[in-house]
Design a protein around this motif. Structure first.
Motif, PDB file in Angstrom:
ATOM      1  N   LYS A   1      40.515  52.016  -4.943  1.00  0.00           N
ATOM      2  CA  LYS A   1      40.909  51.207  -6.091  1.00  0.00           C
ATOM      3  C   LYS A   1      41.992  51.907  -6.915  1.00  0.00           C
ATOM      4  O   LYS A   1      42.921  51.266  -7.420  1.00  0.00           O
ATOM      5  CB  LYS A   1      39.688  50.920  -6.968  1.00  0.00           C
ATOM      6  CG  LYS A   1      38.666  49.990  -6.339  1.00  0.00           C
ATOM      7  CD  LYS A   1      37.490  49.752  -7.286  1.00  0.00           C
ATOM      8  CE  LYS A   1      36.478  48.796  -6.679  1.00  0.00           C
ATOM      9  NZ  LYS A   1      35.325  48.574  -7.588  1.00  0.00           N
TER      10      LYS A   1
ATOM     11  N   THR B   1      38.640  35.083  -6.232  1.00  0.00           N
ATOM     12  CA  THR B   1      39.059  36.397  -6.688  1.00  0.00           C
ATOM     13  C   THR B   1      40.209  36.320  -7.691  1.00  0.00           C
ATOM     14  O   THR B   1      40.594  37.336  -8.264  1.00  0.00           O
ATOM     15  CB  THR B   1      39.492  37.281  -5.510  1.00  0.00           C
ATOM     16  OG1 THR B   1      40.527  36.616  -4.772  1.00  0.00           O
ATOM     17  CG2 THR B   1      38.312  37.546  -4.581  1.00  0.00           C
ATOM     18  N   SER B   2      40.773  35.126  -7.881  1.00  0.00           N
ATOM     19  CA  SER B   2      41.868  34.931  -8.832  1.00  0.00           C
ATOM     20  C   SER B   2      41.570  33.704  -9.670  1.00  0.00           C
ATOM     21  O   SER B   2      40.753  32.858  -9.292  1.00  0.00           O
ATOM     22  CB  SER B   2      43.206  34.744  -8.105  1.00  0.00           C
ATOM     23  OG  SER B   2      43.518  35.886  -7.320  1.00  0.00           O
TER      24      SER B   2
ATOM     25  N   LYS C   1      43.077  38.633   3.352  1.00  0.00           N
ATOM     26  CA  LYS C   1      42.350  39.721   2.688  1.00  0.00           C
ATOM     27  C   LYS C   1      43.092  41.048   2.803  1.00  0.00           C
ATOM     28  O   LYS C   1      42.920  41.935   1.954  1.00  0.00           O
ATOM     29  CB  LYS C   1      40.950  39.850   3.290  1.00  0.00           C
ATOM     30  CG  LYS C   1      40.031  38.682   2.951  1.00  0.00           C
ATOM     31  CD  LYS C   1      38.667  38.829   3.598  1.00  0.00           C
ATOM     32  CE  LYS C   1      37.747  37.683   3.201  1.00  0.00           C
ATOM     33  NZ  LYS C   1      36.414  37.752   3.874  1.00  0.00           N
TER      34      LYS C   1
ATOM     35  N   CYS D   1      42.672  32.258  -2.543  1.00  0.00           N
ATOM     36  CA  CYS D   1      42.036  33.206  -3.455  1.00  0.00           C
ATOM     37  C   CYS D   1      41.397  32.507  -4.653  1.00  0.00           C
ATOM     38  O   CYS D   1      40.333  32.912  -5.122  1.00  0.00           O
ATOM     39  CB  CYS D   1      43.056  34.241  -3.940  1.00  0.00           C
ATOM     40  SG  CYS D   1      43.560  35.434  -2.682  1.00  0.00           S
TER      41      CYS D   1
ATOM     42  N   TYR E   1      48.267  31.793  -0.095  1.00  0.00           N
ATOM     43  CA  TYR E   1      47.403  32.919  -0.474  1.00  0.00           C
ATOM     44  C   TYR E   1      46.709  32.637  -1.807  1.00  0.00           C
ATOM     45  O   TYR E   1      45.495  32.821  -1.947  1.00  0.00           O
ATOM     46  CB  TYR E   1      48.248  34.191  -0.549  1.00  0.00           C
ATOM     47  CG  TYR E   1      47.583  35.362  -1.234  1.00  0.00           C
ATOM     48  CD1 TYR E   1      46.725  36.213  -0.552  1.00  0.00           C
ATOM     49  CD2 TYR E   1      47.821  35.622  -2.590  1.00  0.00           C
ATOM     50  CE1 TYR E   1      46.113  37.285  -1.189  1.00  0.00           C
ATOM     51  CE2 TYR E   1      47.224  36.690  -3.231  1.00  0.00           C
ATOM     52  CZ  TYR E   1      46.367  37.512  -2.527  1.00  0.00           C
ATOM     53  OH  TYR E   1      45.766  38.568  -3.167  1.00  0.00           O
TER      54      TYR E   1
ATOM     55  N   PHE F   1      37.408  44.718   1.536  1.00  0.00           N
ATOM     56  CA  PHE F   1      37.648  43.590   0.629  1.00  0.00           C
ATOM     57  C   PHE F   1      36.411  43.333  -0.226  1.00  0.00           C
ATOM     58  O   PHE F   1      36.522  43.060  -1.426  1.00  0.00           O
ATOM     59  CB  PHE F   1      38.013  42.343   1.431  1.00  0.00           C
ATOM     60  CG  PHE F   1      38.399  41.161   0.580  1.00  0.00           C
ATOM     61  CD1 PHE F   1      39.688  41.044   0.086  1.00  0.00           C
ATOM     62  CD2 PHE F   1      37.484  40.164   0.276  1.00  0.00           C
ATOM     63  CE1 PHE F   1      40.053  39.962  -0.705  1.00  0.00           C
ATOM     64  CE2 PHE F   1      37.841  39.080  -0.508  1.00  0.00           C
ATOM     65  CZ  PHE F   1      39.135  38.979  -0.995  1.00  0.00           C
TER      66      PHE F   1
ATOM     67  N   TYR G   1      33.220  38.475  -5.168  1.00  0.00           N
ATOM     68  CA  TYR G   1      33.927  37.369  -4.508  1.00  0.00           C
ATOM     69  C   TYR G   1      32.930  36.427  -3.827  1.00  0.00           C
ATOM     70  O   TYR G   1      31.792  36.780  -3.542  1.00  0.00           O
ATOM     71  CB  TYR G   1      34.954  37.927  -3.519  1.00  0.00           C
ATOM     72  CG  TYR G   1      34.549  37.940  -2.065  1.00  0.00           C
ATOM     73  CD1 TYR G   1      35.022  36.967  -1.189  1.00  0.00           C
ATOM     74  CD2 TYR G   1      33.704  38.921  -1.553  1.00  0.00           C
ATOM     75  CE1 TYR G   1      34.668  36.979   0.150  1.00  0.00           C
ATOM     76  CE2 TYR G   1      33.356  38.945  -0.225  1.00  0.00           C
ATOM     77  CZ  TYR G   1      33.835  37.970   0.623  1.00  0.00           C
ATOM     78  OH  TYR G   1      33.474  37.979   1.947  1.00  0.00           O
TER      79      TYR G   1
ATOM     80  N   ASP H   1      45.232  42.431  -0.252  1.00  0.00           N
ATOM     81  CA  ASP H   1      44.521  43.146  -1.308  1.00  0.00           C
ATOM     82  C   ASP H   1      44.077  44.527  -0.843  1.00  0.00           C
ATOM     83  O   ASP H   1      44.142  45.501  -1.600  1.00  0.00           O
ATOM     84  CB  ASP H   1      43.303  42.337  -1.760  1.00  0.00           C
ATOM     85  CG  ASP H   1      43.691  41.115  -2.573  1.00  0.00           C
ATOM     86  OD1 ASP H   1      44.896  40.833  -2.671  1.00  0.00           O
ATOM     87  OD2 ASP H   1      42.787  40.433  -3.098  1.00  0.00           O
TER      88      ASP H   1
ATOM     89  N   HIS I   1      36.369  43.586  -4.262  1.00  0.00           N
ATOM     90  CA  HIS I   1      35.979  42.377  -5.005  1.00  0.00           C
ATOM     91  C   HIS I   1      34.478  42.125  -4.798  1.00  0.00           C
ATOM     92  O   HIS I   1      34.089  41.220  -4.048  1.00  0.00           O
ATOM     93  CB  HIS I   1      36.775  41.162  -4.525  1.00  0.00           C
ATOM     94  CG  HIS I   1      38.256  41.301  -4.653  1.00  0.00           C
ATOM     95  ND1 HIS I   1      38.902  41.320  -5.870  1.00  0.00           N
ATOM     96  CD2 HIS I   1      39.232  41.443  -3.707  1.00  0.00           C
ATOM     97  CE1 HIS I   1      40.201  41.450  -5.679  1.00  0.00           C
ATOM     98  NE2 HIS I   1      40.426  41.531  -4.382  1.00  0.00           N
TER      99      HIS I   1
ATOM    100  N   LEU J   1      45.347  51.592  -5.212  1.00  0.00           N
ATOM    101  CA  LEU J   1      45.878  50.239  -5.377  1.00  0.00           C
ATOM    102  C   LEU J   1      46.398  50.017  -6.798  1.00  0.00           C
ATOM    103  O   LEU J   1      47.413  49.352  -6.992  1.00  0.00           O
ATOM    104  CB  LEU J   1      44.796  49.207  -5.042  1.00  0.00           C
ATOM    105  CG  LEU J   1      44.330  49.156  -3.586  1.00  0.00           C
ATOM    106  CD1 LEU J   1      43.169  48.180  -3.440  1.00  0.00           C
ATOM    107  CD2 LEU J   1      45.470  48.756  -2.661  1.00  0.00           C
TER     108      LEU J   1
END
Length: 277
Positions: A89, A275-276, A248, A269, A265, A113, A120, A251, A117, A92
């Motif tokens: 993390k 996830t968004s 995936k 998501c 995408y 993934f 998710y 991410d 998340h 990223l």
């Protein structure tokens, strides 16, 4: 409550008589400072200082990267990656390639993934979404896989205006060019293995966006690979798995989503993975 000299113009349209100065003395945006933070609808995000993980986690990650990515080491690599989730993390967050040196596989992409998340939607039904999309358009009717046929139809609905599509091969059909941001087909060679044919395709690409490669005649089903800048992820012959893993992977690997794939995408998501927002 707005002052009377502000609401006068809204009520009377500037006509008649009443309490006003002729100008708007207070802008609405400036009134935000008089509202307590708890009552504000839109709040600024709290900035958190990114703290690097301990040196021991870096050492563990280096040990994982040094392992040969064979089936016998799969469990050790998977368990080690689970212990390095905070490092993943952090890399990223600081826009650094995640775990350089590791050759990712489809199972590791799925596991990573879920760690990135944890909330998710694990009940996300990619199969239902892509098959429902078969009703949207009439193009790609000759594509054998119903999942591969459904994904470009969603992409067609989510138009990308102002983005130019290009193809180096002038013999490609319009349907192939439209599907290229997601998947590309390569004719197999009976005298060579699929991995050898795939490597030739990879060597021919001086620069490319992440996409799925299917070793089969155009629009047929065959072995699938996901290619990123530094990663090759085999997905077998399962189209639904390849599409799911490709989306995936952005991410997990910290890669930028190509412009022509961005809306597809975002759609998955937001409405499927959750996830968004």
């Amino acid at each position: 409550m707005l002052p009377e000299n502000l609401t006068f113009f809204w009520k009377s349209g500037g006509k008649g008589s009443g309490l006003h100065t002729g100008i708007i003395e207070t802008r609405v945006a400036n009134m935000r400072k008089y509202i307590s933070p708890d009552e504000r609808l839109f709040r600024r995000k709290t900035l958190h200082l990114k703290v690097a993980p301990s040196a021991s986690i870096y050492e563990l990650a280096a040990g994982i990267a040094a392992l040969n990515p064979v089936l016998q080491n799969g469990r050790v690599i998977s368990e080690g990656m689970a212990q390095c989730v905070e490092l993943h993390k952090y890399l990223l967050d600081v826009k650094t390639s995640a775990f350089p040196g590791i050759r990712w596989h489809n199972v590791q992409i799925q596991q990573a993934f879920e760690r990135i998340h944890p909330g998710y939607n694990k009940q996300a039904d990619m199969e239902k979404t892509l098959t429902t999309a078969l009703m949207l358009e009439t193009q790609w009717a000759e594509v054998k896989s119903k999942f591969v046929r459904g994904a470009p139809r969603i992409m067609q609905i989510l138009t990308n205006r102002g983005i130019k599509r290009t193809a180096n091969d002038e013999y490609l059909s319009t349907a192939e060019i439209s599907a290229m941001p997601l998947i590309r087909w390569i004719n197999p060679d009976t005298n060579r293995q699929d991995t050898e044919v795939f490597n030739d395709h990879l060597n021919d690409l001086a620069q490319f966006d992440p996409h799925i490669v299917c070793i089969a005649p155009t629009f047929e089903e065959g072995s699938m690979f996901i290619i990123f800048k530094d990663n090759i992820i085999p997905c077998g012959c399962c189209a639904i798995q390849a599409i799911d893993s490709l989306l995936k992977s952005f991410d997990v690997l910290g890669q930028q989503v190509p412009p022509l794939l961005r809306k597809f995408y975002d759609f998955i998501c937001i409405h499927l993975f959750k996830t968004s927002i």
